[in-house]
Each structure stands twice: as C-alpha cells, then as structure tokens.
Design an enzyme around this catalytic site. Sequence first.
Site, PDB file in Angstrom:
ATOM      1  CD  GLU A 170      -2.970  -1.119   2.277  1.00 46.96           C
ATOM      2  OE1 GLU A 170      -4.040  -1.701   2.076  1.00 46.96           O
ATOM      3  OE2 GLU A 170      -2.734  -0.514   3.335  1.00 46.96           O
ATOM      4  CD  GLU A 362      -3.823  -6.154   2.444  1.00 47.68           C
ATOM      5  OE1 GLU A 362      -4.661  -5.557   3.142  1.00 47.68           O
ATOM      6  OE2 GLU A 362      -2.606  -5.919   2.486  1.00 47.68           O
TER       7      GLU A 362
HETATM    8  C1  BG6 Z   1      -4.366  -3.095   4.883  1.00 47.36           C
HETATM    9  C2  BG6 Z   1      -3.020  -3.577   5.329  1.00 47.36           C
HETATM   10  O1  BG6 Z   1      -4.359  -1.729   5.015  1.00 47.36           O
HETATM   11  O2  BG6 Z   1      -5.485  -3.487   5.593  1.00 47.36           O
HETATM   12  C3  BG6 Z   1      -3.029  -4.769   6.253  1.00 47.36           C
HETATM   13  O3  BG6 Z   1      -2.195  -3.837   4.224  1.00 47.36           O
HETATM   14  C4  BG6 Z   1      -4.192  -4.626   7.212  1.00 47.36           C
HETATM   15  O4  BG6 Z   1      -1.785  -4.837   6.886  1.00 47.36           O
HETATM   16  C5  BG6 Z   1      -5.480  -4.629   6.416  1.00 47.36           C
HETATM   17  O5  BG6 Z   1      -4.223  -5.590   8.217  1.00 47.36           O
HETATM   18  C6  BG6 Z   1      -6.734  -4.596   7.253  1.00 47.36           C
HETATM   19  O6  BG6 Z   1      -6.676  -3.545   8.152  1.00 47.36           O
HETATM   20  P1  BG6 Z   1      -6.887  -3.759   9.713  1.00 47.36           P
HETATM   21  O7  BG6 Z   1      -6.615  -2.449  10.315  1.00 47.36           O
HETATM   22  O8  BG6 Z   1      -8.303  -4.196   9.881  1.00 47.36           O
HETATM   23  O9  BG6 Z   1      -5.918  -4.802  10.116  1.00 47.36           O
END
Ligand code: BG6
Length: 469
Positions: A170, A362
């Site tokens: 990101e 993701e």
């Molecule tokens: C993304 C990141 O922003 O979102 C991850 O690359 C992160 O590292 C994921 O875990 C989900 O966000 P969160 O804050 O719910 O863990």
Amino acid sequence: MAFPKNFLWGGAVAANQCEGAYQEDGKGWSTQDVTPRGIVGPRTEEPTPDNMKLVGIDFYHRYQEDIKLFAEMGFKVFRTSIAWSRIFPKGDEEEPNEKGLKFYDDLFDECLRYGIEPLVTISHYETPLHLSKTYDGWVNRKMIGFYENFVRTIFARYGKKVKYWLTFNEINSVLHQPFLSGGIFTEKEKLSQQDLYQAVHHEFVASALATKIAHEMMPEAKVGCMILSMPTYPLSPSPDDVIKVMESVHKNDFFGDVHVRGYYPGYMKRYFRENGIQIRMEPGDEEILKHTVDFVSFSYYMSICDTADPAKQIRGQGNLMGGVPNPYLEASEWGWQIDPQGLRYVLNYYWDRYQKPLFIVENGLGAVDVPVERADGTKTVEDDYRIDYLQKHLLQVEEAIEDGVDVMGYTSWGCIDLVSASTAELKKRYGFIYVDRNDDGTGTLERYRKKSFYWYKDVIATNGEKLHE
Ligand code: BG6
C-alpha cells in the site's frame, strides 16, 4: 466459467501481524514493535507487553501447521512479507542475519511442498526501528541503498523459490500514515509536505530499482506495485464535487501512474508547483523510474465519497485514510463501508488506465467471531456474514473478468486470524481459520476451521462455480 484455469486463489498475511517471535534468532526491532495500539495510539520507547504483535499468532513456530491448512483449502498462492529486521536487524548492516534468511527458506519450501506459490511483499509496514529513528525512514535518501542491499540479498537467496514480488505494501498510504508506512519518525503533524513527497520519491526510486534488479537477477520473476485502493465517488453530481473527487483520486493514482508509466504525471507537477514542493532528483533517477512493473496489485475493502462542500466534509471510519461516508452503503462493525460493486469498478478503472494484469492481494471482512462447539466437541465459527461478504465481492470479480479485465488472482486478507494493523487487536478477525488468542493475552493459540474455511475450499475446487449456489 469466468475465472481462468490458472487463476491464483489464495490468502494473504504480513509478517508483523502474525509471526510474533519479535526478538528470536537475531531479529531487530521494527516500527511495529513499538506501536502497541496500531495507528490509533502513540508509539512507545521500546516494546511493551500489551503489544499483541510481539506474539502475533506465533506463526513463526506454527507455520507448518498453518500452511497445511492452507493446502487443505486448495490455495494456489500464499502472500506474506519478509520482516526486514529479521534479515538486517538494524537495517544498515552490510551482512545479513543467516538465521532470519533460514526461516524464510523453510517457510517458502513448506509452501512449495504443497504446490503453493509464495507471493512476497518486500516491505509491509515493518521498517527496522533503527532506520526509522536514525535516518527518519524514507525521508532520507540513504534508505534507497539499504533497501537495495535488502532486495539483492533476498532475490539472491529466494530467486529460485519465489516468482511473485511486491515492492511496498500500500505504497500510497505513506501520505496518510508516514510512520507506519514509511518508517518516518517525525510526527505526522510536524512533517512538511516537502519531506513527505521527497520520501515518496525515494520509495519510487527504490521500487523501480528493485524491479530492475529483479528482472536482471530472476528473468522469470514478476514484480508488482501494491496500492491501497479506495474508489471515491462524488457525494453529489455537482461539477465541483466531481472535480474535487478527480483531484483526490489523482493523489492515489500518482502511485500507480509512476509505477506503470515510469514518469511523474502532469497533475502532480502542478500540485508541487502550486504548493512550493521541489522534488530533489539525482542524475539517473528518471532513468531508473522507467523500470516499470509487470502487474498492478491492490487491496480493496471499501469505497468512500468526497465533496467540495466543507460543511459536508465529515470523515468516517476506513482503511488508514477514511473518507466521507456513502449514504447508500452499510458498514462493518469497524465502520468500513461495504461495497462489492466498488471492486468491479476499481478493477475496470485500473485495467482501462494501465492495461496491466491486476492482482487483488487483500480483501475481506474484519468481524467479531464467536466460537461454538460442535457435537463432537471440536470448535468452529458460524461466520455466514464473512461468507456473504466474500461471495458478493468475488461475484464482482467475475463480472470484471466478463468485462474483459485481466485478473491474475485473489488473496483474501488475513486468511488466518491475525493482529489488525490499524487497531492492533485480535478481536477484529478476518480468517477462515480461528486462532484461540485474545486481546488480554489469554488463549491456547490453537487453530479451528471456521464455516468459511469449507466454503472457500469449495470455491477454489470449483474455480468459482460455488459462488453461484
Ligand atoms: C491493509 C493492510 O491496510 O489493511 C493490512 O495492508 C491490514 O496490513 C489490512 O491488516 C486490514 O486492516 P486492519 O486495520 O483491519 O488490520
């Protein structure tokens, strides 16, 4: 059937959110080790016992069991990151830490044993703390050299095992979270726009350099950039809102544009001009930027709105940056608005803009899970809400493929429960696999298959046909 035969189904994690073992086998401290509350709270001088990431889910010791479970689901690909501070504990050493290198050798071998391709993020929010404190992270040009040493080391070591690489997780998030994303030690409030964009430039050069080196050292390798995607809709059809959205979207597109096109776009040059920002480039930088990526990867959790009307500029919750909430959408328990069609939209948007293969690395739902006991005494979680979220999103991926978009694969975020990045909690779970660990430090760390585990297994086995049931 829309999903191509070679579609890379799998799951994703990051070292700092699951490995634990934060000072084992010579590992140095990373920025994560001193942020016990994620990005919500202040950092500490040194690791404190309330930091859930220090133990994580103990993946460092249990990865064999976990990869076996991924294989049982039929994963074709597993995305993880290499903790920089395991390989170079301080970050500026010449020689790597052999024990750290050995760990990832074993981990990748274990994946390959089951026919699972590793997809490796080189830097995922885990800058060695020493680099952050001593050099102010990516604000300092010396970081390019430290990163180059790191990538040369891991490419030489894992080049035969790892084909897919991502340079920075990101990368655009540095604009919003300079410490988490760019290891920039200066407080966000005190950081000048000049220094922030200079840091971005250093990351761009490092990323293009890594791509160049990867292509030289590993001709088969595919290197991608990784963008935090968050489609932004105008809150109203007013042309003022539309232009406001264009400008805020440009701030994110800047990152994909440089990685794919290999040069700075005109809209950012204008922004720099009008805001007194002068990017200091060294001779050769522009040439290096021309080493562009093979594919574009991104995270997708939610969309947002934007408006030119200051009275309506009320920011809601969201992945690292948030935005104006959309009145048409519902939100998760953490206030992230759920928008499956936004995924089809963003896939088409990137494809139209770049004509490069896309990889969704993701996507997922962070939710509170309640374990229940089956008749035979084993435990599970009836996570129909997660299945619903994933199904709706994957159906939109299928739509995008029908639209003609080239989608390489999909790795669901937190395929096994792990510590959240933004709030550093374990209560916010994403996994197909439940991990018995709680935010007060209790729990056996045992793993249980959730209902979604069996569902995702069927989705993979049927190459997406299951989504239509
Ligand atoms: C993304 C990141 O922003 O979102 C991850 O690359 C992160 O590292 C994921 O875990 C989900 O966000 P969160 O804050 O719910 O863990």
